[in-house]
Design an enzyme around this catalytic site. Structure first.
Site, PDB file in Angstrom:
ATOM      1  CD  GLU A  59      -2.987  -1.029   2.247  1.00  0.00           C
ATOM      2  OE1 GLU A  59      -2.358  -1.314   3.280  1.00  0.00           O
ATOM      3  OE2 GLU A  59      -4.221  -0.929   2.203  1.00  0.00           O
ATOM      4  CG  ASP A 203     -12.967   4.372 -20.446  1.00  0.00           C
ATOM      5  OD1 ASP A 203     -12.049   3.674 -20.912  1.00  0.00           O
ATOM      6  OD2 ASP A 203     -13.891   3.911 -19.756  1.00  0.00           O
ATOM      7  CB  THR A 229      -8.864  -2.105 -19.367  1.00  0.00           C
ATOM      8  OG1 THR A 229      -9.222  -1.951 -20.740  1.00  0.00           O
ATOM      9  CG2 THR A 229     -10.072  -1.889 -18.487  1.00  0.00           C
ATOM     10  CE  LYS A 232     -12.286  -3.510 -22.528  1.00  0.00           C
ATOM     11  NZ  LYS A 232     -12.095  -2.807 -21.247  1.00  0.00           N
ATOM     12  NE  ARG A 238     -10.258  -9.519 -16.998  1.00  0.00           N
ATOM     13  CZ  ARG A 238     -10.731  -9.608 -18.254  1.00  0.00           C
ATOM     14  NH1 ARG A 238     -10.181 -10.433 -19.122  1.00  0.00           N
ATOM     15  NH2 ARG A 238     -11.732  -8.858 -18.641  1.00  0.00           N
TER      16      ARG A 238
HETATM   17  N1  DSN Z   1     -17.286  -4.915 -20.924  1.00  0.00           N
HETATM   18  C1  DSN Z   1     -16.218  -4.316 -21.693  1.00  0.00           C
HETATM   19  C2  DSN Z   1     -16.543  -4.356 -23.140  1.00  0.00           C
HETATM   20  O1  DSN Z   1     -16.920  -5.413 -23.567  1.00  0.00           O
HETATM   21  O2  DSN Z   1     -16.409  -3.386 -23.855  1.00  0.00           O
HETATM   22  C3  DSN Z   1     -16.000  -2.986 -21.229  1.00  0.00           C
HETATM   23  O3  DSN Z   1     -15.949  -2.998 -19.843  1.00  0.00           O
END
Ligand code: DSN
Length: 431
Positions: A59, A203, A229, A232, A238
């Protein structure tokens, strides 16, 4: 003795878990993964994700921890930050958020107060749950004013965004989307945010890999806060990161910890560092360019088969098919495709008339198939298979023949041979 992979370790120690693990190994090998938000991490990132940093509490921030024994935690977190800065060019980056929703929540906390007005993209027009859904903290703690795409061409309606900003004087504007197949024009949002004095948050979860590879414009310089994130198009483990200017760094870091999180998942910070190192290599940019080319090929193939696409095509990795004028819902399309081994998700579309669980669209993405090695020729073949299923979803003979072709394609592009138990391809026992 040779190093054992997870499947082999589980087979020896926990047969119940082994069965489930091998089923998923098989599913990933045997199907064509086209959920736009998914990807396959490299074999290295996969291996590194299970590491000894999981044992440590850390932390705080690098060099300012609330626990002893954190020197190696500091080193890996600073390496992850340094690499993320090289990828995106931001002044400050926090790599601790466990997931995209937490990253977005931290920005809300850092930038505005509960009850403030937020201008954000309507969910059915491509936004995300955390951009103001009534079912989400964002819609419950903030006053959300939704903006939309034009129903004529499905592009963001900047006249509406500007008019709503002038009328409602939002404390924050959010740009970036989950189901928008076109370029997000951060400069236009920045102009509007500047005019009304709003904080601008982007985002970029879906397009982060494209941004890092410079195949999509960057929000850095235009936006006050940028979240993404890491799993992707960015192809990491993740998790999530948040970027901001140095002047906001301290406030933001405090909103992540102690604001909404305790100890960071340091094993994940470790694999973020490794994945960011991979994303700095030229091969990563090649994959991102190919991802976009593959999406364009998929879009054209589906258009040639008379399927309607939201916005008429794509600029990025997403192809969103509009099924509203067909005799099939998004849910039915998703289920028929899954029967043949093509995995995608039902998705609401602009002007949606069905509930989200049914939906009138189906969303495809090319990141995972591109990582797997498919290029335009194979993507066109996959597009033709998708069109066949959508046009005749109850024709069992057709579904069987398409499933056979899916097996041929997936067998030609193995994903994780090093993860197969005892070197055996799990598809050998049937897909
Ligand atoms: N659920 C993701 C998506 O499929 O775009 C985004 O959080």
């Amino acid at each position: 003795m040779a190093h054992k992979n997870v499947a082999e370790l589980l087979l020896a120690a926990d047969p119940d878990a082994a069965r489930i693990y091998i089923n998923e190994l098989k599913r990933q090998e045997c199907t064509l993964e086209m959920v736009a938000a998914e990807n396959f991490v490299s074999a290295l990132t996969l291996q590194v994700e299970g590491n000894i940093f999981t044992n440590k509490y850390a932390e705080g921030q690098p060099k300012k921890r609330y626990y002893g024994g954190c020197a190696n935690m500091d080193d890996i977190e600073l390496l992850a930050v340094e690499r993320a800065k090289k990828l995106f060019g931001a002044e400050h980056i926090n790599v601790q958020p466990h997931a995209g929703s937490q990253a977005n929540m931290a920005v809300y906390h850092a930038a505005i107060k509960p009850g403030d007005t937020v201008l954000a993209m309507e969910l059915t027009h491509g936004g995300h749950l955390t951009h103001g859904s009534a079912m989400n903290f964002s819609g419950q703690f903030y006053k959300i004013v939704p903006y939309h795409v034009r129903l004529t061409d499905h592009r963001i309606d900047f006249d509406e965004v500007a008019a709503l900003a002038a009328e409602h004087k939002p404390a924050m504007i959010i740009c970036g989307a989950s189901a928008y197949p076109r370029v997000v024009e951060f400069d236009k949002f920045a102009q509007i945010a500047g005019d009304c004095g709003a904080v601008l948050m982007a985002d970029i979860a879906h397009i982060a890999g494209l941004v890092a590879a410079k195949v999509h414009p960057s929000p850095i310089g235009h936006c006050d806060f940028v979240t993404t994130t890491t799993h992707k198009t960015l192809r990491g483990p993740r998790g999530a990161i948040i970027m901001c200017r140095e002047k906001d760094a301290d406030r933001l870091d405090k909103c992540v910890m102690p604001g909404i999180q305790g100890g960071p998942l340091m094993h994940s910070v470790f694999s973020k560092a490794v994945a960011f190192g991979e994303a700095l290599k030229p091969e990563f940019a090649d994959i991102q360019r190919q991802t976009v080319k593959n999406a364009a090929t998929l879009a054209q193939t589906l258009l040639d088969k008379d399927l309607a696409l939201i916005s008429g095509g794509t600029d990025n990795h997403i192809v969103l098919v509009n099924l509203s004028n067909r005799n099939i819902t998004g849910k039915q399309a998703e289920q028929a495709l899954e029967k043949v081994g093509i995995v995608a998700n039902r998705n609401t579309i602009p002007g949606e008339t069905r509930p989200p669980y049914v939906a009138s669209g189906i969303r495809f993405g090319t990141p995972a198939l591109t990582t797997r090695g498919l290029k335009e020729a194979q993507i066109a073949r996959v597009g033709n298979l998708i069109a066949k299923v959508l046009q005749d979803p109850e024709n069992e003979a057709l579904l069987k023949s398409v499933a056979g072709e899916v097996q041929e394609i997936s067998a030609a592009f193995p994903i994780y041979p090093s993860q197969w138990p005892q070197g055996k391809n799990p598809r050998e026992e049937g897909c």
